[in-house]
Design an enzyme around this catalytic site. Structure first.
Site, PDB file in Angstrom:
ATOM      1  N   CYS A 142      14.001 -22.983  19.833  1.00 58.79           N
ATOM      2  CA  CYS A 142      14.849 -23.953  20.534  1.00 58.79           C
ATOM      3  C   CYS A 142      15.314 -23.473  21.906  1.00 58.79           C
ATOM      4  O   CYS A 142      15.940 -24.230  22.642  1.00 58.79           O
ATOM      5  CB  CYS A 142      16.069 -24.307  19.687  1.00 58.79           C
ATOM      6  N   LYS A 181     -12.383   5.645  -7.568  1.00 57.59           N
ATOM      7  CA  LYS A 181     -11.311   5.139  -6.714  1.00 57.59           C
ATOM      8  C   LYS A 181     -11.209   3.619  -6.734  1.00 57.59           C
ATOM      9  O   LYS A 181     -12.214   2.921  -6.791  1.00 57.59           O
ATOM     10  CB  LYS A 181     -11.542   5.608  -5.259  1.00 57.59           C
ATOM     11  N   SER A 202      -9.626  20.101  -6.522  1.00 62.55           N
ATOM     12  CA  SER A 202      -9.583  18.682  -6.218  1.00 62.55           C
ATOM     13  C   SER A 202     -10.615  17.986  -7.090  1.00 62.55           C
ATOM     14  O   SER A 202     -11.200  18.603  -7.980  1.00 62.55           O
ATOM     15  CB  SER A 202      -9.896  18.498  -4.742  1.00 62.55           C
ATOM     16  N   LEU A 203     -10.829  16.711  -6.845  1.00 63.42           N
ATOM     17  CA  LEU A 203     -11.793  15.959  -7.637  1.00 63.42           C
ATOM     18  C   LEU A 203     -12.809  15.305  -6.713  1.00 63.42           C
ATOM     19  O   LEU A 203     -12.477  14.901  -5.604  1.00 63.42           O
ATOM     20  CB  LEU A 203     -11.086  14.851  -8.419  1.00 63.42           C
ATOM     21  N   ARG A 239       0.360  22.623  -4.706  1.00 56.62           N
ATOM     22  CA  ARG A 239      -1.025  23.072  -4.702  1.00 56.62           C
ATOM     23  C   ARG A 239      -1.337  23.936  -3.476  1.00 56.62           C
ATOM     24  O   ARG A 239      -2.099  24.891  -3.557  1.00 56.62           O
ATOM     25  CB  ARG A 239      -1.958  21.857  -4.722  1.00 56.62           C
ATOM     26  N   ASP A 295      -6.201   6.567   4.060  1.00 61.34           N
ATOM     27  CA  ASP A 295      -7.088   7.399   3.238  1.00 61.34           C
ATOM     28  C   ASP A 295      -8.534   6.943   3.319  1.00 61.34           C
ATOM     29  O   ASP A 295      -9.459   7.762   3.325  1.00 61.34           O
ATOM     30  CB  ASP A 295      -6.656   7.356   1.780  1.00 61.34           C
ATOM     31  N   CYS A 334      19.413 -16.399  16.548  1.00 59.15           N
ATOM     32  CA  CYS A 334      19.415 -17.543  17.457  1.00 59.15           C
ATOM     33  C   CYS A 334      20.813 -18.133  17.399  1.00 59.15           C
ATOM     34  O   CYS A 334      21.368 -18.344  16.320  1.00 59.15           O
ATOM     35  CB  CYS A 334      18.387 -18.565  16.983  1.00 59.15           C
ATOM     36  N   TYR A 375     -10.247   8.479   6.152  1.00 57.76           N
ATOM     37  CA  TYR A 375     -10.499   9.893   5.888  1.00 57.76           C
ATOM     38  C   TYR A 375     -11.698  10.057   4.951  1.00 57.76           C
ATOM     39  O   TYR A 375     -12.623  10.830   5.233  1.00 57.76           O
ATOM     40  CB  TYR A 375      -9.240  10.527   5.251  1.00 57.76           C
ATOM     41  N   ASP A 376     -11.666   9.268   3.860  1.00 56.49           N
ATOM     42  CA  ASP A 376     -12.749   9.355   2.878  1.00 56.49           C
ATOM     43  C   ASP A 376     -14.100   9.065   3.516  1.00 56.49           C
ATOM     44  O   ASP A 376     -15.095   9.718   3.209  1.00 56.49           O
ATOM     45  CB  ASP A 376     -12.508   8.365   1.721  1.00 56.49           C
ATOM     46  N   LYS A 392     -12.499  12.568 -17.498  1.00 58.89           N
ATOM     47  CA  LYS A 392     -12.708  14.003 -17.746  1.00 58.89           C
ATOM     48  C   LYS A 392     -13.523  14.172 -19.018  1.00 58.89           C
ATOM     49  O   LYS A 392     -13.261  13.475 -20.008  1.00 58.89           O
ATOM     50  CB  LYS A 392     -11.354  14.707 -17.930  1.00 58.89           C
ATOM     51  N   GLU A 421      -7.656   8.683 -17.505  1.00 60.95           N
ATOM     52  CA  GLU A 421      -6.235   8.562 -17.168  1.00 60.95           C
ATOM     53  C   GLU A 421      -6.122   7.932 -15.793  1.00 60.95           C
ATOM     54  O   GLU A 421      -7.029   8.095 -14.975  1.00 60.95           O
ATOM     55  CB  GLU A 421      -5.576   9.949 -17.045  1.00 60.95           C
ATOM     56  N   CYS A 478      15.666 -18.051  21.847  1.00 58.83           N
ATOM     57  CA  CYS A 478      15.042 -18.434  20.582  1.00 58.83           C
ATOM     58  C   CYS A 478      13.659 -19.037  20.844  1.00 58.83           C
ATOM     59  O   CYS A 478      13.528 -19.959  21.652  1.00 58.83           O
ATOM     60  CB  CYS A 478      15.932 -19.435  19.857  1.00 58.83           C
ATOM     61  N   CYS A 515      18.839 -25.911  16.486  1.00 58.81           N
ATOM     62  CA  CYS A 515      17.538 -25.247  16.452  1.00 58.81           C
ATOM     63  C   CYS A 515      16.696 -25.852  15.327  1.00 58.81           C
ATOM     64  O   CYS A 515      17.075 -25.795  14.159  1.00 58.81           O
ATOM     65  CB  CYS A 515      17.730 -23.753  16.218  1.00 58.81           C
ATOM     66  N   TYR A 556      -1.108  16.314 -16.516  1.00 59.89           N
ATOM     67  CA  TYR A 556      -2.473  15.871 -16.776  1.00 59.89           C
ATOM     68  C   TYR A 556      -3.470  17.008 -17.012  1.00 59.89           C
ATOM     69  O   TYR A 556      -4.658  16.752 -17.177  1.00 59.89           O
ATOM     70  CB  TYR A 556      -2.982  14.948 -15.671  1.00 59.89           C
ATOM     71  N   ASP A 605      -0.795   8.559  -7.624  1.00 57.29           N
ATOM     72  CA  ASP A 605      -0.794   8.862  -6.197  1.00 57.29           C
ATOM     73  C   ASP A 605       0.507   9.575  -5.838  1.00 57.29           C
ATOM     74  O   ASP A 605       1.467   8.961  -5.395  1.00 57.29           O
ATOM     75  CB  ASP A 605      -0.950   7.566  -5.402  1.00 57.29           C
ATOM     76  N   LYS A 622      -5.229   7.757 -11.997  1.00 59.50           N
ATOM     77  CA  LYS A 622      -5.057   8.783 -10.976  1.00 59.50           C
ATOM     78  C   LYS A 622      -3.777   8.447 -10.218  1.00 59.50           C
ATOM     79  O   LYS A 622      -3.732   7.491  -9.442  1.00 59.50           O
ATOM     80  CB  LYS A 622      -6.256   8.804 -10.027  1.00 59.50           C
TER      81      LYS A 622
HETATM   82  S1  IVH Z   1      -7.107  16.263 -12.886  1.00 60.96           S
HETATM   83  C1  IVH Z   1      -9.504  20.040 -11.710  1.00 60.96           C
HETATM   84  N1  IVH Z   1      -5.841  14.055 -13.477  1.00 60.96           N
HETATM   85  O1  IVH Z   1      -5.817  13.964  -7.912  1.00 60.96           O
HETATM   86  C2  IVH Z   1      -9.014  18.646 -11.765  1.00 60.96           C
HETATM   87  N2  IVH Z   1      -5.782  14.830 -11.237  1.00 60.96           N
HETATM   88  O2  IVH Z   1      -8.041  14.532  -5.990  1.00 60.96           O
HETATM   89  C3  IVH Z   1      -7.553  18.595 -11.725  1.00 60.96           C
HETATM   90  N3  IVH Z   1      -4.413  13.445  -9.759  1.00 60.96           N
HETATM   91  O3  IVH Z   1      -5.127  17.288  -7.138  1.00 60.96           O
HETATM   92  C4  IVH Z   1      -7.048  17.246 -11.464  1.00 60.96           C
HETATM   93  N4  IVH Z   1      -3.798  11.985 -11.276  1.00 60.96           N
HETATM   94  O4  IVH Z   1      -3.170  15.661  -7.493  1.00 60.96           O
HETATM   95  C5  IVH Z   1      -6.165  14.931 -12.510  1.00 60.96           C
HETATM   96  N5  IVH Z   1      -4.722  12.151 -14.164  1.00 60.96           N
HETATM   97  C6  IVH Z   1      -5.050  13.020 -13.200  1.00 60.96           C
HETATM   98  C7  IVH Z   1      -4.599  12.875 -11.875  1.00 60.96           C
HETATM   99  C8  IVH Z   1      -4.989  13.801 -10.919  1.00 60.96           C
HETATM  100  C9  IVH Z   1      -3.692  12.341 -10.002  1.00 60.96           C
HETATM  101  C10 IVH Z   1      -4.531  14.064  -8.425  1.00 60.96           C
HETATM  102  C11 IVH Z   1      -4.204  15.525  -8.423  1.00 60.96           C
HETATM  103  C12 IVH Z   1      -5.433  16.199  -7.902  1.00 60.96           C
HETATM  104  C13 IVH Z   1      -6.073  15.100  -7.138  1.00 60.96           C
HETATM  105  C14 IVH Z   1      -7.537  15.286  -7.016  1.00 60.96           C
END
Ligand code: IVH
Length: 677
Positions: free
Chosen positions: A417, A320, A87-88, A142, A38, A432, A41-42, A296, A119, A414, A438, A231, A123, A121
């Site tokens: 030995c 993150k 997404s976030l 999704r 990840d 072995c 990617y990020d 949030k 909260e 081995c 040995c 969530y 995975d 996040k």
């Molecule tokens: S809120 C509009 N809360 O993170 C915002 N997302 O990269 C809706 N995720 O698609 C997401 N824990 O799969 C929210 N406590 C949490 C989360 C959470 C994991 C994931 C979720 C989302 C992705 C965003």
């Protein structure tokens, strides 16, 4: 007109990044086989975002920065999300988080930050759950954010997803959103089983959850340890709905929808940073993977005012954690030899910072795992370190392989030995064949021999054992007892005091018990409990050494495999010589109460024990019977003398009755053995 700002180079870079991200995205979201971590990617995504920001003319509606996820697979019904699943945005530092909070205040035009909810996040995999009249009507993934896949059947198998809500005050129709994930323990256990069965393993819990949800047969999903945590709400009625996120979570909870136990209301940037640090420490101890914290803005009025950008809401951000996966280079594969001769491949890596520590070694488990990874010399590999688990190589980036790279093969002799390496039928491990010749096996055997639960001899640490073996001072465990303080003093880090102390410990260590001694010998599959049973059953080392596999198998807990290992151990002249040398060195133990197999009060009888017993376990009852001279068997036959039947006895009882075998209950049994012992 020529583009004013963007150079040809930056146009090309953006196009390359989009292609790459598009492919990685597809591998990750659709195929469940990510080829890069990840973090990689990020990094690429952030670079593309930066480019698009500096050169607005590079804007492209099809850019990976503009969209959420990947299109759905065709195997499931496609369903539309009335409210898009977004997404976030990510923050990778406290400064970036501070920037987010500042922008919130600016946009709302307020001096004091509105309340937040934080909260973990999780995975896992985002899902939408629609409840109508309090009943789960539809579950969907999704997908690309506007269309997902209907996975209702699969989600119904997840224990923590309520099929019917609790209470009464839920609206007639609403959508809950949350994460489906696989706790670490279940993930490790699943992979362990898959590895043992030579089946496909998952690279991480997230992929295990995705793969499990994508099963067309929901009975397969039902076997996977998945969990759900809600969530957010999706579609919901306009009226009679809470005013803030926190209250939604509390309603969810009261309706039986699981929410995070770590959700917390916060007021300031300092609160946010403190929460992050708290969870960062707790992260390794949590039973599931989290990759950050989601902050949030609590009030829905404020959320509405803040609105959205293309990819994410302006009222939330994901801070993150350092990545638990990272890419690095394989330097070499080392084959380590364990106490029983099992050879374990270990990857030596270009050191890389991952999951909060620098990792330079990772386990490769066995040759099957190397084959699964298709590991070659010098490969770029993805490393994962999560929780307390030993770092693992999860995948290989085949596209970066050098043309001259050679596949990794196991050793034929081995590495320590030089004895031939064997692969036992039905086992994944290479072994072995050198036994205690040995040095690697000898060192491990010595450490086991002196360990606390075995001979319990203090002062023989790893470094000392190394030196003793490498200098040829100790060739087998019996040699330990011939060590003189004089010879020890020449070794590194051994002064006069510690040498004398060790010699005294060895002297005192000569007095032990028979179970400890049997355990200390390090016979394969003979743990403490089995050593104890063997000692009790045979009463003496001579009797144990003389036992054939048939006699061994009558011992509780001893099956054909253990019986064979014990028999083979004592059949080896080399092992017998070491045991004799140990006895000659003065190892002794108090006599074990004789089992009296030949002359006990129940000699000549065969007993079967079945059903539930109250005063003891069935194993204990069998041990007691044996100590009184009886033989025990697992099934009733005409040869059975007595069946001891507790409540719940079934077919054995029926058979005994048909055959006219004497049947007694526990009370009668206790009376009889009490009278005879
Ligand atoms: S809120 C509009 N809360 O993170 C915002 N997302 O990269 C809706 N995720 O698609 C997401 N824990 O799969 C929210 N406590 C949490 C989360 C959470 C994991 C994931 C979720 C989302 C992705 C965003």
């Amino acid at each position: 007109m020529a583009t004013p700002g963007a150079t040809v180079a930056s146009q090309e870079e953006a196009s390359d990044l989009r292609h790459k991200l598009e492919r990685w995205n597809h591998e990750y979201h659709v195929l469940d086989t990510p080829s890069v971590p990840d973090s990689e990617y990020d990094k690429a995504l952030r670079r593309l975002q930066a480019l698009e920001k500096s050169y607005p003319e590079l804007w492209d509606p099809a850019s990976p920065t503009q969209r959420v996820g990947a299109p759905p697979l065709e195997a499931f019904d496609s369903v539309a999300h009335p409210v898009p699943m977004l997404s976030l945005d990510n923050a990778f530092s406290d400064e970036e988080l501070a920037g987010f909070l500042r922008r919130v205040k600016d946009r709302l035009d307020v001096d004091i930050l509105p309340e937040l909810v934080a909260e973990p996040k999780l995975d896992g995999i985002a899902v939408s759950l629609i409840y109508r009249d309090g009943v789960l009507e539809r579950a969907a993934t999704r997908g690309d954010g506007t269309h997902g896949e209907d996975i209702t059947q699969n989600v119904r198998t997840i224990g923590s997803v309520p099929l019917r809500l609790q209470g009464e005050d839920w609206p007639e129709y609403f959508e809950a959103r949350g994460e489906i994930f696989m706790p670490r323990e279940g993930f490790e256990a699943f992979n362990e089983r898959a590895r043992a069965g030579g089946e496909k393993t998952f690279v991480n819990p997230r992929n295990a959850a995705a793969g499990s949800l994508r099963q067309l047969d929901s009975r397969v999903t039902a076997q996977r340890p998945l969990e759900f945590c809600a969530y957010a709400a999706g579609e919901h009625p306009a009226d009679a709905w809470p005013q803030c996120h926190w209250d939604v979570l509390q309603h969810f909870k009261s309706w039986g929808l699981p929410i995070s136990a770590h959700a917390r209301r916060l007021k300031t940037l300092d609160d946010c940073v403190a929460y992050y640090e708290e969870l960062a420490v707790e992260r390794d101890r949590l039973p599931f993977d989290i990759d950050g914290i989601v902050y949030k803005i609590d009030s829905f009025a404020a959320q509405t005012e803040l609105g959205f950008v293309a990819r994410a809401p302006r009222w939330a951000i994901a801070r993150k954690f350092p990545a638990q996966e990272a890419m690095t280079r394989l330097l070499s594969v080392e084959f380590q030899v364990g106490r029983t001769g099992a050879i374990t491949p270990v990857a030596r890596l270009q050191p890389v910072f991952v999951g909060g520590v620098t990792v330079s070694n990772a386990t490769l488990h066995n040759m099957d795992e190397i084959a699964r990874l298709d590991l070659h010399s010098d490969d770029s590999v993805v490393i994962r370190r999560a929780g307390d688990v030993i770092p693992q190589v999860v995948s290989v980036i085949a596209e970066q392989r050098k043309s001259q790279a050679a596949p990794i093969v196991g050793p034929s002799s081995c590495p320590v030995c030089g004895s031939p390496v064997v692969r036992v039928e039905g086992e994944t491990a290479l072994r072995c064949s050198g036994g205690l010749v040995c040095p690697a096996q000898l060192k491990a055997a010595l450490r086991h021999f002196v360990s606390r639960r075995a001979m319990d001899i203090d002062g023989l640490g790893e470094k000392l054992v190394e030196q003793l073996v490498d200098r040829g001072l100790v060739r087998n465990v019996a040699d330990l007892f011939a060590l003189q303080a004089g010879a020890l003093r020449d070794l590194e880090r051994m002064g006069e005091k510690s040498s004398n102390k060790l010699v005294a410990a060895l002297e005192a260590g000569r007095k032990t018990t028979l179970p400890r001694f049997i355990f200390a010998l390090g016979i394969r599959e003979v743990g403490e409990a089995t050593a104890e049973s063997l000692a009790l059953h045979f009463g003496s080392l001579e009797a144990l050494a003389a036992a054939d596999t048939e006699a061994l198998e009558t011992v509780p807990d001893v099956g054909p495999v253990v019986a064979q290992h014990v028999q083979q151990f004592f059949a080896s002249p080399r092992n017998r010589a070491v045991v004799d040398a140990l006895l000659a060195a003065g190892i002794s133990w108090p006599a074990v109460a004789p089992v009296g197999a030949e002359d006990g009060p129940l000699a000549g009888q065969t007993w079967v024990v079945t059903g539930r017993l109250e005063s003891q376990s069935r194993d204990e009852a069998e041990a007691l019977l044996k100590s009184l001279g009886a033989r025990t068997a697992k099934s009733v036959s005409a040869k059975t003398s007595v069946l001891l039947a507790g409540p719940g006895a079934g077919s054995k009882l029926a058979k005994a009755e048909t055959l006219g075998v004497e049947v007694i209950d526990e009370a009668a049994f206790l009376q009889r053995v009490g009278a005879s012992s």
